[in-house]
Motif scaffolding. Structure first.
Motif, PDB file in Angstrom:
ATOM      1  N   ASP A 233       0.808  -1.225   0.000  1.00  0.00           N
ATOM      2  CA  ASP A 233       0.000   0.000   0.000  1.00  0.00           C
ATOM      3  C   ASP A 233       0.839   1.273   0.000  1.00  0.00           C
ATOM      4  O   ASP A 233       0.294   2.369  -0.147  1.00  0.00           O
ATOM      5  CB  ASP A 233      -0.934   0.019   1.215  1.00  0.00           C
ATOM      6  CG  ASP A 233      -1.978  -1.095   1.159  1.00  0.00           C
ATOM      7  OD1 ASP A 233      -2.368  -1.473   0.033  1.00  0.00           O
ATOM      8  OD2 ASP A 233      -2.378  -1.599   2.221  1.00  0.00           O
ATOM      9  N   GLN A 234       2.129   1.151   0.138  1.00  0.00           N
ATOM     10  CA  GLN A 234       2.983   2.329   0.232  1.00  0.00           C
ATOM     11  C   GLN A 234       3.643   2.679  -1.106  1.00  0.00           C
ATOM     12  O   GLN A 234       4.457   3.589  -1.182  1.00  0.00           O
ATOM     13  CB  GLN A 234       4.065   2.100   1.294  1.00  0.00           C
ATOM     14  CG  GLN A 234       3.510   1.859   2.680  1.00  0.00           C
ATOM     15  CD  GLN A 234       4.593   1.559   3.694  1.00  0.00           C
ATOM     16  OE1 GLN A 234       5.752   1.927   3.518  1.00  0.00           O
ATOM     17  NE2 GLN A 234       4.222   0.889   4.782  1.00  0.00           N
ATOM     18  N   GLN A 235       3.300   1.939  -2.142  1.00  0.00           N
ATOM     19  CA  GLN A 235       3.897   2.195  -3.451  1.00  0.00           C
ATOM     20  C   GLN A 235       2.820   2.187  -4.510  1.00  0.00           C
ATOM     21  O   GLN A 235       1.914   1.356  -4.492  1.00  0.00           O
ATOM     22  CB  GLN A 235       4.964   1.123  -3.748  1.00  0.00           C
ATOM     23  CG  GLN A 235       5.823   1.408  -4.948  1.00  0.00           C
ATOM     24  CD  GLN A 235       7.047   0.501  -4.984  1.00  0.00           C
ATOM     25  OE1 GLN A 235       7.769   0.377  -3.993  1.00  0.00           O
ATOM     26  NE2 GLN A 235       7.269  -0.137  -6.119  1.00  0.00           N
ATOM     27  N   GLU A 236       2.923   3.127  -5.447  1.00  0.00           N
ATOM     28  CA  GLU A 236       1.878   3.274  -6.455  1.00  0.00           C
ATOM     29  C   GLU A 236       1.895   2.152  -7.483  1.00  0.00           C
ATOM     30  O   GLU A 236       0.840   1.677  -7.912  1.00  0.00           O
ATOM     31  CB  GLU A 236       2.040   4.616  -7.168  1.00  0.00           C
ATOM     32  CG  GLU A 236       0.946   4.904  -8.185  1.00  0.00           C
ATOM     33  CD  GLU A 236       1.103   6.259  -8.835  1.00  0.00           C
ATOM     34  OE1 GLU A 236       0.354   6.545  -9.785  1.00  0.00           O
ATOM     35  OE2 GLU A 236       1.989   7.038  -8.400  1.00  0.00           O
ATOM     36  N   LYS A 237       3.081   1.709  -7.891  1.00  0.00           N
ATOM     37  CA  LYS A 237       3.190   0.675  -8.913  1.00  0.00           C
ATOM     38  C   LYS A 237       4.222  -0.369  -8.497  1.00  0.00           C
ATOM     39  O   LYS A 237       5.258  -0.039  -7.921  1.00  0.00           O
ATOM     40  CB  LYS A 237       3.586   1.283 -10.266  1.00  0.00           C
ATOM     41  CG  LYS A 237       2.524   2.177 -10.883  1.00  0.00           C
ATOM     42  CD  LYS A 237       2.977   2.696 -12.234  1.00  0.00           C
ATOM     43  CE  LYS A 237       1.918   3.588 -12.875  1.00  0.00           C
ATOM     44  NZ  LYS A 237       2.355   4.080 -14.206  1.00  0.00           N
ATOM     45  N   TRP A 238       3.906  -1.609  -8.850  1.00  0.00           N
ATOM     46  CA  TRP A 238       4.799  -2.717  -8.512  1.00  0.00           C
ATOM     47  C   TRP A 238       5.034  -3.610  -9.734  1.00  0.00           C
ATOM     48  O   TRP A 238       4.143  -3.760 -10.577  1.00  0.00           O
ATOM     49  CB  TRP A 238       4.176  -3.579  -7.408  1.00  0.00           C
ATOM     50  CG  TRP A 238       4.148  -2.942  -6.057  1.00  0.00           C
ATOM     51  CD1 TRP A 238       3.140  -2.197  -5.536  1.00  0.00           C
ATOM     52  CD2 TRP A 238       5.175  -2.995  -5.072  1.00  0.00           C
ATOM     53  NE1 TRP A 238       3.466  -1.771  -4.268  1.00  0.00           N
ATOM     54  CE2 TRP A 238       4.714  -2.250  -3.953  1.00  0.00           C
ATOM     55  CE3 TRP A 238       6.436  -3.592  -5.007  1.00  0.00           C
ATOM     56  CZ2 TRP A 238       5.471  -2.098  -2.792  1.00  0.00           C
ATOM     57  CZ3 TRP A 238       7.190  -3.436  -3.854  1.00  0.00           C
ATOM     58  CH2 TRP A 238       6.718  -2.695  -2.762  1.00  0.00           C
ATOM     59  N   PRO A 239       6.217  -4.218  -9.791  1.00  0.00           N
ATOM     60  CA  PRO A 239       6.434  -5.224 -10.837  1.00  0.00           C
ATOM     61  C   PRO A 239       5.487  -6.397 -10.604  1.00  0.00           C
ATOM     62  O   PRO A 239       5.099  -6.680  -9.466  1.00  0.00           O
ATOM     63  CB  PRO A 239       7.894  -5.656 -10.624  1.00  0.00           C
ATOM     64  CG  PRO A 239       8.501  -4.569  -9.803  1.00  0.00           C
ATOM     65  CD  PRO A 239       7.405  -4.014  -8.958  1.00  0.00           C
ATOM     66  N   LEU A 240       5.133  -7.090 -11.677  1.00  0.00           N
ATOM     67  CA  LEU A 240       4.277  -8.269 -11.596  1.00  0.00           C
ATOM     68  C   LEU A 240       5.013  -9.471 -12.170  1.00  0.00           C
ATOM     69  O   LEU A 240       5.546  -9.406 -13.277  1.00  0.00           O
ATOM     70  CB  LEU A 240       2.977  -8.048 -12.379  1.00  0.00           C
ATOM     71  CG  LEU A 240       2.101  -9.294 -12.612  1.00  0.00           C
ATOM     72  CD1 LEU A 240       1.523  -9.811 -11.299  1.00  0.00           C
ATOM     73  CD2 LEU A 240       0.976  -8.985 -13.606  1.00  0.00           C
ATOM     74  N   VAL A 241       5.052 -10.567 -11.402  1.00  0.00           N
ATOM     75  CA  VAL A 241       5.607 -11.823 -11.888  1.00  0.00           C
ATOM     76  C   VAL A 241       4.476 -12.835 -11.986  1.00  0.00           C
ATOM     77  O   VAL A 241       3.818 -13.139 -10.983  1.00  0.00           O
ATOM     78  CB  VAL A 241       6.714 -12.359 -10.961  1.00  0.00           C
ATOM     79  CG1 VAL A 241       7.144 -13.757 -11.405  1.00  0.00           C
ATOM     80  CG2 VAL A 241       7.914 -11.413 -10.959  1.00  0.00           C
ATOM     81  N   LEU A 242       4.234 -13.316 -13.185  1.00  0.00           N
ATOM     82  CA  LEU A 242       3.223 -14.346 -13.411  1.00  0.00           C
ATOM     83  C   LEU A 242       3.928 -15.684 -13.497  1.00  0.00           C
ATOM     84  O   LEU A 242       4.786 -15.897 -14.356  1.00  0.00           O
ATOM     85  CB  LEU A 242       2.472 -14.064 -14.714  1.00  0.00           C
ATOM     86  CG  LEU A 242       1.340 -15.034 -15.082  1.00  0.00           C
ATOM     87  CD1 LEU A 242       0.182 -14.908 -14.092  1.00  0.00           C
ATOM     88  CD2 LEU A 242       0.853 -14.790 -16.501  1.00  0.00           C
ATOM     89  N   PHE A 243       3.577 -16.603 -12.590  1.00  0.00           N
ATOM     90  CA  PHE A 243       4.202 -17.922 -12.555  1.00  0.00           C
ATOM     91  C   PHE A 243       3.238 -18.980 -13.076  1.00  0.00           C
ATOM     92  O   PHE A 243       2.090 -19.061 -12.630  1.00  0.00           O
ATOM     93  CB  PHE A 243       4.626 -18.275 -11.129  1.00  0.00           C
ATOM     94  CG  PHE A 243       5.069 -19.705 -10.987  1.00  0.00           C
ATOM     95  CD1 PHE A 243       6.319 -20.109 -11.424  1.00  0.00           C
ATOM     96  CD2 PHE A 243       4.219 -20.668 -10.452  1.00  0.00           C
ATOM     97  CE1 PHE A 243       6.725 -21.436 -11.320  1.00  0.00           C
ATOM     98  CE2 PHE A 243       4.608 -21.999 -10.334  1.00  0.00           C
ATOM     99  CZ  PHE A 243       5.872 -22.382 -10.774  1.00  0.00           C
ATOM    100  N   LEU A 244       3.735 -19.808 -13.991  1.00  0.00           N
ATOM    101  CA  LEU A 244       2.923 -20.872 -14.592  1.00  0.00           C
ATOM    102  C   LEU A 244       3.479 -22.235 -14.172  1.00  0.00           C
ATOM    103  O   LEU A 244       4.622 -22.570 -14.483  1.00  0.00           O
ATOM    104  CB  LEU A 244       2.939 -20.753 -16.117  1.00  0.00           C
ATOM    105  CG  LEU A 244       2.522 -19.387 -16.686  1.00  0.00           C
ATOM    106  CD1 LEU A 244       2.610 -19.405 -18.218  1.00  0.00           C
ATOM    107  CD2 LEU A 244       1.120 -19.010 -16.230  1.00  0.00           C
ATOM    108  N   HIS A 245       2.671 -23.013 -13.480  1.00  0.00           N
ATOM    109  CA  HIS A 245       3.106 -24.310 -12.969  1.00  0.00           C
ATOM    110  C   HIS A 245       3.145 -25.375 -14.063  1.00  0.00           C
ATOM    111  O   HIS A 245       2.780 -25.133 -15.216  1.00  0.00           O
ATOM    112  CB  HIS A 245       2.184 -24.760 -11.828  1.00  0.00           C
ATOM    113  CG  HIS A 245       0.756 -24.973 -12.258  1.00  0.00           C
ATOM    114  ND1 HIS A 245       0.354 -26.002 -13.086  1.00  0.00           N
ATOM    115  CD2 HIS A 245      -0.384 -24.273 -11.972  1.00  0.00           C
ATOM    116  CE1 HIS A 245      -0.940 -25.950 -13.285  1.00  0.00           C
ATOM    117  NE2 HIS A 245      -1.416 -24.900 -12.635  1.00  0.00           N
ATOM    118  N   GLY A 246       3.560 -26.578 -13.679  1.00  0.00           N
ATOM    119  CA  GLY A 246       3.644 -27.687 -14.614  1.00  0.00           C
ATOM    120  C   GLY A 246       2.384 -28.524 -14.652  1.00  0.00           C
ATOM    121  O   GLY A 246       1.413 -28.264 -13.914  1.00  0.00           O
ATOM    122  N   ALA A 247       2.390 -29.561 -15.475  1.00  0.00           N
ATOM    123  CA  ALA A 247       1.199 -30.389 -15.679  1.00  0.00           C
ATOM    124  C   ALA A 247       0.741 -31.091 -14.406  1.00  0.00           C
ATOM    125  O   ALA A 247      -0.453 -31.316 -14.199  1.00  0.00           O
ATOM    126  CB  ALA A 247       1.476 -31.425 -16.773  1.00  0.00           C
TER     127      ALA A 247
END
Length: 254
Positions: free
Chosen positions: A61-75
């Motif tokens: 809540d103290q920062q306007e923008k953040w990096p986003l990491v999208l993680f995709l799991h395995g089968a």
């Protein structure tokens, strides 16, 4: 660190298909004055539902923008039990208490399905609306089936991403032309009998031939399919990832 689990995210996708003849005349048909070719358009609605985990930085809540990491799991982690998503990679580390300086989202692919890039792009749309995401710092990483999904999303919407990090995955080599300017760090074990090392090698070779400037490829000697443990434990990996920005010049890890 805050943990939020969204049970279902419905993604609606619309496609417009124009210029498709409604009547097709085969080459061996006799064309008469009654043969009429017309152009049509179709709007197709696709719906995809994901449940996903979200790990937020402790000072979110103290920062306007953040990096986003999208993680995709395995089968092996497909299904309807979000606990499965925590068994490998960044979600496992976050669940164990590791604090990341980015928003981490880990969707779960339904049983019997695959990671489809158009659906993942729709998910990114909703994540950008819901969270304080920096659009110039969106990263995608995944292992095995998720590695394939990472390569696929890179070719589908490279303009939206800053970097991708596929682990023991593969893809379509000729599509590398779509993301040759995207930062890539790929990982693979040289003894992988599930997804051949060649699956990553071919893509990396194509990217290098096209003059891609920010390409890294780590091959682990003596390691089979489980190359993700070493990959996500690589000290400089997250530093490198977070230094990449959409459309920026190549950068070096600290």
């Amino acid at each position: 660190m805050y943990l939020r689990a969204a049970v279902f995210c419905s993604v609606f996708l619309f496609f417009s298909i124009a210029g498709i003849p409604q009547s097709v005349v085969c080459a061996d048909e006799i064309v008469t004055e009654n043969n009429v070719s017309e152009e049509g358009a179709a709007e197709i609605e696709l719906k995809a539902s994901f449940q996903y985990l979200t790990f937020l930085p402790k000072d979110y809540d103290q920062q306007e923008k953040w990096p986003l990491v999208l993680f995709l799991h395995g089968a092996g982690e497909r299904g309807d039990d979000l606990e499965k998503v925590k068994v490998h990679g960044p979600p496992m580390q976050a669940a164990a208490g590791r604090e990341f300086p980015f928003i981490l989202v880990a969707p779960q692919c339904p049983k019997g399905y695959w990671w489809y890039p158009n659906e993942l792009a729709g998910l990114l749309d909703q994540l950008e609306e819901k969270y304080n995401v920096d659009p110039d710092r969106i990263y995608v990483t995944g292992l095995s089936m998720g590695g394939y999904g990472t390569w696929s999303l890179a070719s589908y919407c490279p303009e939206r991403l800053a970097a991708v990090a596929p682990v023991c995955g593969g893809g379509v080599a000729y599509l590398t032309t779509e993301y040759q300017d995207l930062a890539v760090w790929a990982f693979h074990g040289d003894q992988d009998s599930v997804v051949s090392l060649r699956s990553s090698e071919e893509l990396i070779e194509r990217l290098k031939k096209r003059g891609a400037k920010e390409i890294r490829f780590t091959v682990y000697e003596g390691i089979g399919h489980n190359s993700w443990t070493k990959a996500y434990d690589t000290p400089e990996f997250y530093d490198w990832l977070l230094q990449q920005r959409r459309g920026a010049a190549p950068t070096e890890a600290k």
